[in-house]
Design a protein around this motif. Structure first.
Motif, PDB file in Angstrom:
ATOM      1  N   PRO A  59       0.897  -1.215  -0.061  1.00 49.27           N
ATOM      2  CA  PRO A  59       0.081   0.041  -0.116  1.00 49.27           C
ATOM      3  C   PRO A  59       0.731   1.261   0.027  1.00 49.27           C
ATOM      4  CG  PRO A  59      -0.636  -1.535   1.703  1.00 49.27           C
ATOM      5  CD  PRO A  59       0.647  -2.203   1.094  1.00 49.27           C
ATOM      6  N   LEU A  60       0.392   2.301  -0.619  1.00 50.10           N
ATOM      7  CA  LEU A  60       1.207   3.633  -0.736  1.00 50.10           C
ATOM      8  C   LEU A  60       0.129   4.566  -0.537  1.00 50.10           C
ATOM      9  CD1 LEU A  60       3.037   3.288  -4.338  1.00 50.10           C
ATOM     10  CD2 LEU A  60       4.056   2.708  -2.096  1.00 50.10           C
ATOM     11  N   PRO A  61       0.520   5.616   0.074  1.00 49.49           N
ATOM     12  CA  PRO A  61       2.114   6.079   0.505  1.00 49.49           C
ATOM     13  C   PRO A  61       2.692   5.162   1.693  1.00 49.49           C
ATOM     14  CG  PRO A  61       0.872   7.752   1.306  1.00 49.49           C
ATOM     15  CD  PRO A  61      -0.205   6.713   0.542  1.00 49.49           C
ATOM     16  N   ARG A  62       3.988   5.320   1.933  1.00 48.43           N
ATOM     17  CA  ARG A  62       4.455   4.787   3.196  1.00 48.43           C
ATOM     18  C   ARG A  62       5.433   5.755   3.690  1.00 48.43           C
ATOM     19  NH1 ARG A  62       8.321   0.386   0.430  1.00 48.43           N
ATOM     20  NH2 ARG A  62       8.062  -0.583   2.469  1.00 48.43           N
ATOM     21  N   SER A  63       5.873   5.536   5.230  1.00 51.82           N
ATOM     22  CA  SER A  63       6.681   6.389   5.904  1.00 51.82           C
ATOM     23  C   SER A  63       7.887   5.956   5.258  1.00 51.82           C
ATOM     24  CB  SER A  63       6.636   5.939   7.431  1.00 51.82           C
ATOM     25  OG  SER A  63       7.527   4.808   7.653  1.00 51.82           O
ATOM     26  N   ALA A  64       8.896   7.008   5.356  1.00 53.33           N
ATOM     27  CA  ALA A  64      10.485   7.065   5.213  1.00 53.33           C
ATOM     28  C   ALA A  64      11.048   6.205   5.879  1.00 53.33           C
ATOM     29  CB  ALA A  64      10.985   8.445   5.113  1.00 53.33           C
ATOM     30  N   ALA A  65      10.909   5.964   6.991  1.00 51.60           N
ATOM     31  CA  ALA A  65      11.549   4.962   7.739  1.00 51.60           C
ATOM     32  C   ALA A  65      11.266   3.593   7.398  1.00 51.60           C
ATOM     33  CB  ALA A  65      11.095   4.854   9.386  1.00 51.60           C
ATOM     34  N   ASP A  66       9.814   3.131   6.946  1.00 52.59           N
ATOM     35  CA  ASP A  66       9.500   1.992   6.232  1.00 52.59           C
ATOM     36  C   ASP A  66      10.356   1.568   4.930  1.00 52.59           C
ATOM     37  OD1 ASP A  66       7.963   1.232   8.272  1.00 52.59           O
ATOM     38  OD2 ASP A  66       6.040   1.661   7.205  1.00 52.59           O
ATOM     39  N   VAL A  67      10.665   2.730   4.292  1.00 54.94           N
ATOM     40  CA  VAL A  67      11.385   2.771   2.912  1.00 54.94           C
ATOM     41  C   VAL A  67      12.897   2.370   3.269  1.00 54.94           C
ATOM     42  CG1 VAL A  67      12.282   3.867   0.900  1.00 54.94           C
ATOM     43  CG2 VAL A  67       9.854   4.109   1.665  1.00 54.94           C
ATOM     44  N   ALA A  68      13.415   3.149   4.261  1.00 57.11           N
ATOM     45  CA  ALA A  68      14.951   2.887   4.802  1.00 57.11           C
ATOM     46  C   ALA A  68      14.969   1.686   5.028  1.00 57.11           C
ATOM     47  CB  ALA A  68      15.164   4.004   5.640  1.00 57.11           C
ATOM     48  N   ARG A  69      14.230   1.094   6.204  1.00 54.93           N
ATOM     49  CA  ARG A  69      14.545  -0.312   6.702  1.00 54.93           C
ATOM     50  C   ARG A  69      14.305  -1.441   6.005  1.00 54.93           C
ATOM     51  NH1 ARG A  69      11.297   2.159  11.165  1.00 54.93           N
ATOM     52  NH2 ARG A  69      12.713   2.881  12.636  1.00 54.93           N
ATOM     53  N   GLU A  70      13.424  -1.059   4.906  1.00 53.25           N
ATOM     54  CA  GLU A  70      13.270  -2.257   3.879  1.00 53.25           C
ATOM     55  C   GLU A  70      14.414  -2.350   3.120  1.00 53.25           C
ATOM     56  OE1 GLU A  70       9.791  -2.175   0.657  1.00 53.25           O
ATOM     57  OE2 GLU A  70      11.407  -0.861  -0.035  1.00 53.25           O
ATOM     58  N   LEU A  71      14.921  -1.119   2.638  1.00 52.66           N
ATOM     59  CA  LEU A  71      16.320  -1.340   1.951  1.00 52.66           C
ATOM     60  C   LEU A  71      17.408  -1.773   2.816  1.00 52.66           C
ATOM     61  CD1 LEU A  71      17.875  -0.529  -0.821  1.00 52.66           C
ATOM     62  CD2 LEU A  71      18.386   1.746   0.080  1.00 52.66           C
ATOM     63  N   GLN A  72      17.837  -1.260   3.763  1.00 42.55           N
ATOM     64  CA  GLN A  72      18.796  -1.640   4.602  1.00 42.55           C
ATOM     65  C   GLN A  72      18.714  -3.127   4.868  1.00 42.55           C
ATOM     66  OE1 GLN A  72      19.371  -3.059   7.887  1.00 42.55           O
ATOM     67  NE2 GLN A  72      21.656  -2.676   8.054  1.00 42.55           N
ATOM     68  N   GLU A  73      17.454  -3.809   5.016  1.00 42.78           N
ATOM     69  CA  GLU A  73      17.433  -5.401   5.173  1.00 42.78           C
ATOM     70  C   GLU A  73      17.541  -6.285   3.967  1.00 42.78           C
ATOM     71  OE1 GLU A  73      13.495  -5.487   6.920  1.00 42.78           O
ATOM     72  OE2 GLU A  73      14.193  -4.491   8.983  1.00 42.78           O
ATOM     73  N   THR A  74      17.510  -5.632   2.782  1.00 36.41           N
ATOM     74  CA  THR A  74      17.645  -6.359   1.483  1.00 36.41           C
ATOM     75  C   THR A  74      18.884  -6.092   0.588  1.00 36.41           C
ATOM     76  OG1 THR A  74      16.177  -4.697   0.316  1.00 36.41           O
ATOM     77  CG2 THR A  74      14.944  -6.866   1.435  1.00 36.41           C
ATOM     78  N   LEU A  75      19.488  -5.147   0.785  1.00 33.15           N
ATOM     79  CA  LEU A  75      20.610  -4.694  -0.064  1.00 33.15           C
ATOM     80  C   LEU A  75      21.571  -5.890  -0.135  1.00 33.15           C
ATOM     81  CD1 LEU A  75      21.675  -1.166   1.038  1.00 33.15           C
ATOM     82  CD2 LEU A  75      21.433  -1.927  -1.305  1.00 33.15           C
ATOM     83  N   PRO A  76      21.587  -6.433  -1.623  1.00 39.04           N
ATOM     84  CA  PRO A  76      22.327  -7.416  -1.884  1.00 39.04           C
ATOM     85  C   PRO A  76      24.011  -6.998  -2.007  1.00 39.04           C
ATOM     86  CG  PRO A  76      21.660  -6.301  -3.909  1.00 39.04           C
ATOM     87  CD  PRO A  76      21.007  -5.647  -2.717  1.00 39.04           C
ATOM     88  N   ALA A  77      24.380  -5.961  -1.847  1.00 37.99           N
ATOM     89  CA  ALA A  77      25.944  -5.771  -1.802  1.00 37.99           C
ATOM     90  C   ALA A  77      26.367  -4.943  -0.538  1.00 37.99           C
ATOM     91  CB  ALA A  77      26.188  -4.635  -2.977  1.00 37.99           C
ATOM     92  N   PRO A  78      27.729  -5.105  -0.029  1.00 36.31           N
ATOM     93  CA  PRO A  78      28.150  -4.597   1.323  1.00 36.31           C
ATOM     94  C   PRO A  78      28.339  -2.997   1.126  1.00 36.31           C
ATOM     95  CG  PRO A  78      29.862  -5.514   0.138  1.00 36.31           C
ATOM     96  CD  PRO A  78      28.816  -5.955  -0.863  1.00 36.31           C
ATOM     97  N   GLY A  79      28.018  -2.419   2.215  1.00 33.59           N
ATOM     98  CA  GLY A  79      28.431  -1.253   2.578  1.00 33.59           C
ATOM     99  C   GLY A  79      29.958  -0.645   3.140  1.00 33.59           C
ATOM    100  N   PRO A  80      30.002   0.491   3.608  1.00 35.84           N
ATOM    101  CA  PRO A  80      29.206   1.639   3.486  1.00 35.84           C
ATOM    102  C   PRO A  80      28.905   1.900   2.110  1.00 35.84           C
ATOM    103  CG  PRO A  80      31.319   2.407   4.042  1.00 35.84           C
ATOM    104  CD  PRO A  80      31.233   0.684   4.077  1.00 35.84           C
ATOM    105  N   TYR A  81      27.769   2.757   1.864  1.00 37.83           N
ATOM    106  CA  TYR A  81      27.377   3.032   0.490  1.00 37.83           C
ATOM    107  C   TYR A  81      27.387   4.387   0.338  1.00 37.83           C
ATOM    108  CZ  TYR A  81      25.094  -1.307   1.789  1.00 37.83           C
ATOM    109  OH  TYR A  81      24.958  -2.552   2.204  1.00 37.83           O
ATOM    110  N   LEU A  82      27.686   4.812  -1.168  1.00 39.06           N
ATOM    111  CA  LEU A  82      27.255   6.139  -1.773  1.00 39.06           C
ATOM    112  C   LEU A  82      25.965   6.250  -2.207  1.00 39.06           C
ATOM    113  CD1 LEU A  82      28.206   8.943  -2.742  1.00 39.06           C
ATOM    114  CD2 LEU A  82      29.266   7.722  -4.962  1.00 39.06           C
ATOM    115  N   LEU A  83      25.169   7.074  -1.449  1.00 37.86           N
ATOM    116  CA  LEU A  83      23.786   7.177  -1.689  1.00 37.86           C
ATOM    117  C   LEU A  83      23.374   8.209  -2.928  1.00 37.86           C
ATOM    118  CD1 LEU A  83      22.241   7.159   1.954  1.00 37.86           C
ATOM    119  CD2 LEU A  83      23.020   5.162   0.360  1.00 37.86           C
ATOM    120  N   VAL A  84      22.584   7.808  -3.746  1.00 37.43           N
ATOM    121  CA  VAL A  84      22.348   9.092  -4.933  1.00 37.43           C
ATOM    122  C   VAL A  84      20.916   9.167  -4.823  1.00 37.43           C
ATOM    123  CG1 VAL A  84      22.276   9.360  -7.257  1.00 37.43           C
ATOM    124  CG2 VAL A  84      24.261   8.178  -6.386  1.00 37.43           C
ATOM    125  N   GLY A  85      20.241  10.295  -4.422  1.00 38.86           N
ATOM    126  CA  GLY A  85      18.868  10.487  -4.248  1.00 38.86           C
ATOM    127  C   GLY A  85      18.351  11.425  -5.270  1.00 38.86           C
TER     128      GLY A  85
END
Length: 281
Positions: A59-85
């Motif tokens: 369901p949309l829209p979502r909180s920014a925290a939900d989006v951030a945690r979703e990404l942190q839990e699923t990223l398939p490559a190691p960090g630390p990361y350069l973020l491009v937003g």
């Protein structure tokens, strides 16, 4: 090649470090940024947030925290990361940095949204913004003529993409053009305050890019004078954002528009990425 991790679609190119993660603007998806990948500059991770692109519907829209945690839990490559937003994606990237500061090596913001935007704009700009936010549930389906015109526009816009990617991406955008409106529905009412009160972000190397031509749609809703003042206010805001970091820099992409600056001026965006990578600790 598309990889699914926990229902999230990832597209990974290159190898080694650093790992650059792209946060799409509203209405865009990971594949829209494929042109920025330089195989000689580490690993590039393009992805679709839950509820967008080829990721699992939520369901949309979502909180920014939900989006951030979703990404942190699923990223398939190691960090630390350069973020491009990009645009709203920059807001999500900042929320990621608030929640997971140790995972962030640097940030590139492409014409970013920001919670202090209205404070930098003339009062009339608030009405300009409101007029450009239609209710997606009330919008009619695209006509055949509109679909064909859009298809031709995407053929030109995405000319540098591989044929099979361009076709798939075009079909997706034409079928899901309301998604960005749904996703951005709580940006000003909830997400901005969430980031405003979300804590500090790490003081890492940052470059803020401003689309010098702004949003072409503004001219249909405001006078040339109002559009010029609005663009000047956005430039001031982006300069302040860059200055809030000890290693921050602000650049203006002359002639580039908000939605497609990374396609219109890819060399300038790639140059910013290259410069950031050179500054990483």
């Amino acid at each position: 090649m598309r990889t699914m991790v926990g229902g999230i679609a990832f597209y990974v190119q290159g190898g080694n470090s650093p790992t650059t993660v792209y946060f799409p603007g509203a209405g865009l998806v990971g594949l829209d940024y494929l042109n920025l990948a330089d195989p000689d500059q580490g690993t590039h991770v393009f992805y679709d947030r839950g509820g967008t692109g080829w990721s699992t519907p939520v369901p949309l829209p979502r909180s920014a925290a939900d989006v951030a945690r979703e990404l942190q839990e699923t990223l398939p490559a190691p960090g630390p990361y350069l973020l491009v937003g990009h645009s709203m994606g920059a807001v999500y990237a900042r929320r990621f940095a608030q929640l997971f500061p140790a995972d962030v090596a640097g940030m590139l913001f492409l014409d970013p949204g920001h919670e202090d935007l209205l404070a930098h704009l003339p009062p009339e700009a608030a009405a300009l913004g409101a007029a450009m936010k239609p209710d997606p549930t009330q919008l009619p389906d695209l006509t055949e003529a509109q679909l064909e015109a859009a298809r031709q526009a995407y053929a030109s816009l995405l000319a540098a993409w591989p044929d099979e990617v361009r076709a798939e991406l075009t079909d997706h955008h034409l079928a899901n053009w309301r998604t960005g409106l749904h996703e951005a529905a709580n940006l000003e009412s909830e997400v901005y305050d969430e980031v405003r009160h979300g804590g500090e972000v790490p003081d890492v190397p940052v470059i803020v890019l401003t689309a010098g031509a702004g949003n072409p749609a503004w001219s249909a809703y405001g006078s040339p004078e109002l559009v010029a003042k609005t663009l000047a206010g956005i430039r001031d805001l982006h300069a302040e954002l860059a200055a809030s970091f000890t290693r921050g820099e602000h650049r203006v992409l002359d002639g580039a528009t908000h939605q497609y600056a990374h396609i219109e001026q890819p060399d300038a965006v790639r140059a910013a990425l290259h410069d950031l990578i050179a500054r990483l600790d």
